[in-house]
Design a protein around this motif. Structure first.
Motif, PDB file in Angstrom:
ATOM      1  N   THR A  29       0.859  -1.188   0.000  1.00 62.34           N
ATOM      2  CA  THR A  29       0.000   0.000   0.000  1.00 62.34           C
ATOM      3  C   THR A  29       0.900   1.244   0.000  1.00 62.34           C
ATOM      4  N   GLN A  76      -2.344  -7.543  10.671  1.00 63.19           N
ATOM      5  CA  GLN A  76      -1.831  -6.368  11.406  1.00 63.19           C
ATOM      6  C   GLN A  76      -2.421  -6.243  12.797  1.00 63.19           C
ATOM      7  N   LYS A  77      -3.466  -7.025  13.080  1.00 64.10           N
ATOM      8  CA  LYS A  77      -4.087  -6.958  14.412  1.00 64.10           C
ATOM      9  C   LYS A  77      -3.709  -8.175  15.261  1.00 64.10           C
ATOM     10  N   ARG A  92      -0.995  -1.221  12.570  1.00 65.00           N
ATOM     11  CA  ARG A  92      -0.985  -0.779  11.171  1.00 65.00           C
ATOM     12  C   ARG A  92       0.411  -0.953  10.594  1.00 65.00           C
ATOM     13  N   ILE A  93       0.465  -1.224   9.308  1.00 64.64           N
ATOM     14  CA  ILE A  93       1.779  -1.265   8.660  1.00 64.64           C
ATOM     15  C   ILE A  93       2.072   0.140   8.148  1.00 64.64           C
ATOM     16  N   GLU A 147       5.156   3.912  12.482  1.00 65.16           N
ATOM     17  CA  GLU A 147       4.809   5.168  11.796  1.00 65.16           C
ATOM     18  C   GLU A 147       5.857   5.399  10.693  1.00 65.16           C
ATOM     19  N   SER A 148       5.352   5.487   9.465  1.00 59.88           N
ATOM     20  CA  SER A 148       6.275   5.569   8.333  1.00 59.88           C
ATOM     21  C   SER A 148       7.221   6.766   8.445  1.00 59.88           C
TER      22      SER A 148
HETATM   23  N1  LIG Z   1       0.280   7.119   9.878  1.00 60.26           N
HETATM   24  C1  LIG Z   1       0.557   5.729   9.609  1.00 60.26           C
HETATM   25  C2  LIG Z   1      -0.556   5.148   8.751  1.00 60.26           C
HETATM   26  C3  LIG Z   1      -0.439   3.651   8.619  1.00 60.26           C
HETATM   27  C4  LIG Z   1      -1.645   3.062   7.898  1.00 60.26           C
HETATM   28  O1  LIG Z   1      -2.731   3.661   7.868  1.00 60.26           O
HETATM   29  N2  LIG Z   1      -1.444   1.852   7.322  1.00 60.26           N
HETATM   30  C5  LIG Z   1      -2.541   1.181   6.658  1.00 60.26           C
HETATM   31  C6  LIG Z   1      -2.120   0.630   5.301  1.00 60.26           C
HETATM   32  S1  LIG Z   1      -1.672   1.907   4.155  1.00 60.26           S
HETATM   33  C7  LIG Z   1      -2.985  -0.027   7.493  1.00 60.26           C
HETATM   34  O2  LIG Z   1      -2.174  -0.681   8.112  1.00 60.26           O
HETATM   35  N3  LIG Z   1      -4.279  -0.323   7.450  1.00 60.26           N
HETATM   36  C8  LIG Z   1      -4.831  -1.465   8.122  1.00 60.26           C
HETATM   37  C9  LIG Z   1      -5.703  -1.095   9.299  1.00 60.26           C
HETATM   38  O3  LIG Z   1      -6.009   0.086   9.474  1.00 60.26           O
HETATM   39  O4  LIG Z   1      -6.098  -2.009  10.015  1.00 60.26           O
HETATM   40  C10 LIG Z   1       1.935   5.617   8.906  1.00 60.26           C
HETATM   41  O5  LIG Z   1       2.270   6.550   8.171  1.00 60.26           O
HETATM   42  O6  LIG Z   1       2.653   4.637   9.128  1.00 60.26           O
END
Ligand SMILES: N[C@@H](CCC(=O)N[C@@H](CS)C(=O)NCC(=O)O)C(=O)O
Length: 215
Positions: free
Chosen positions: A9, A38-39, A51-52, A68-69
């Protein structure tokens, strides 16, 4: 060795791009967010937010995790001394565009995807997030009509913003309205490290799907 926990993503692409740009070895561990990995507790120990992306940098100390990226890119920039000015206006500018992405284009464009695919479709919500995303893409376009890269030289700010800008231009069919942004998306996308990161993620995803179908 650095372990990278990620998925294919926009947020997941950023640390893979930075690792390739820095020429660092990494162990790619896919976390399939379509099946809820991810959970799971193992991953929550690395990112309590579930979250990844996240990394574990064992070279920096046993169990040194970063989630956090933006924090991951800063960690890697400070580890290697690359893609982030050590001080002064260029460093502040790189942080500004990094946080702009984390609080702006990521959440806004993400919400367009969410409401377009939600069980309960809301045209009001879709319009609201499309308008705000369009505005934010305009901010990037204005900046990139004055500079080749967001913070002077190519930096973590470009790596933070690239995947979401590419996605936003596609979602809103906006390349012709934002020519400087579209040219920058092309320019960054042509970098060998960016191509290598995307290819490695896609290859790993295909290999995992093949393993699953043979199991
Ligand atoms: N602010 C976080 C956002 C991370 C994020 O939203 N990752 C999404 C994928 S792009 C995710 O893991 N979504 C799965 C979920 O919300 O369960 C970052 O920049 O690392």
């Amino acid at each position: 060795m650095i372990e990278l926990y990620t998925w294919t993503t926009p947020n997941g692409e950023k640390p893979a791009i930075m690792l390739e740009e820095c020429g660092l070895d990494y162990d790619l561990r896919l976390v399939d967010i379509s099946t809820g990995q991810q959970k799971e507790s193992g991953f929550l120990a690395i990112n309590p937010n579930g979250r990844i992306p996240a990394i574990v940098d064992r070279e920096a100390g046993e169990g040194h995790r970063v989630f956090e990226s933006g924090a991951i890119l800063v960690h890697l920039a400070e580890k290697t001394g690359r893609f982030l000015a050590a001080s002064g206006p260029a460093r502040s500018e790189a942080f500004a565009w990094t946080f702009f992405q984390a609080g702006g284009t990521g959440p806004m464009i993400g919400q367009i995807h969410y409401f377009k695919n939600a069980e309960e479709r809301s045209d009001f919500a879709i319009r609201r997030f499309e308008r705000e995303s369009e505005r934010l893409l305009g901010v990037l376009d204005a900046r990139l009509s004055q500079a080749d890269y967001l913070a002077g030289d190519y930096s973590i700010a470009d790596m933070m913003n690239w995947s979401w800008a590419r996605s936003g231009l596609r979602d809103l069919d906006a390349a012709s309205r934002f020519p400087a942004l579209a040219a920058w998306v092309e320019r960054v996308g042509a970098r060998p490290a960016v191509k290598a990161a995307l290819a490695r993620l896609q290859d790993a995803k295909l290999a995992a799907a093949e393993r699953a179908s043979n199991a």
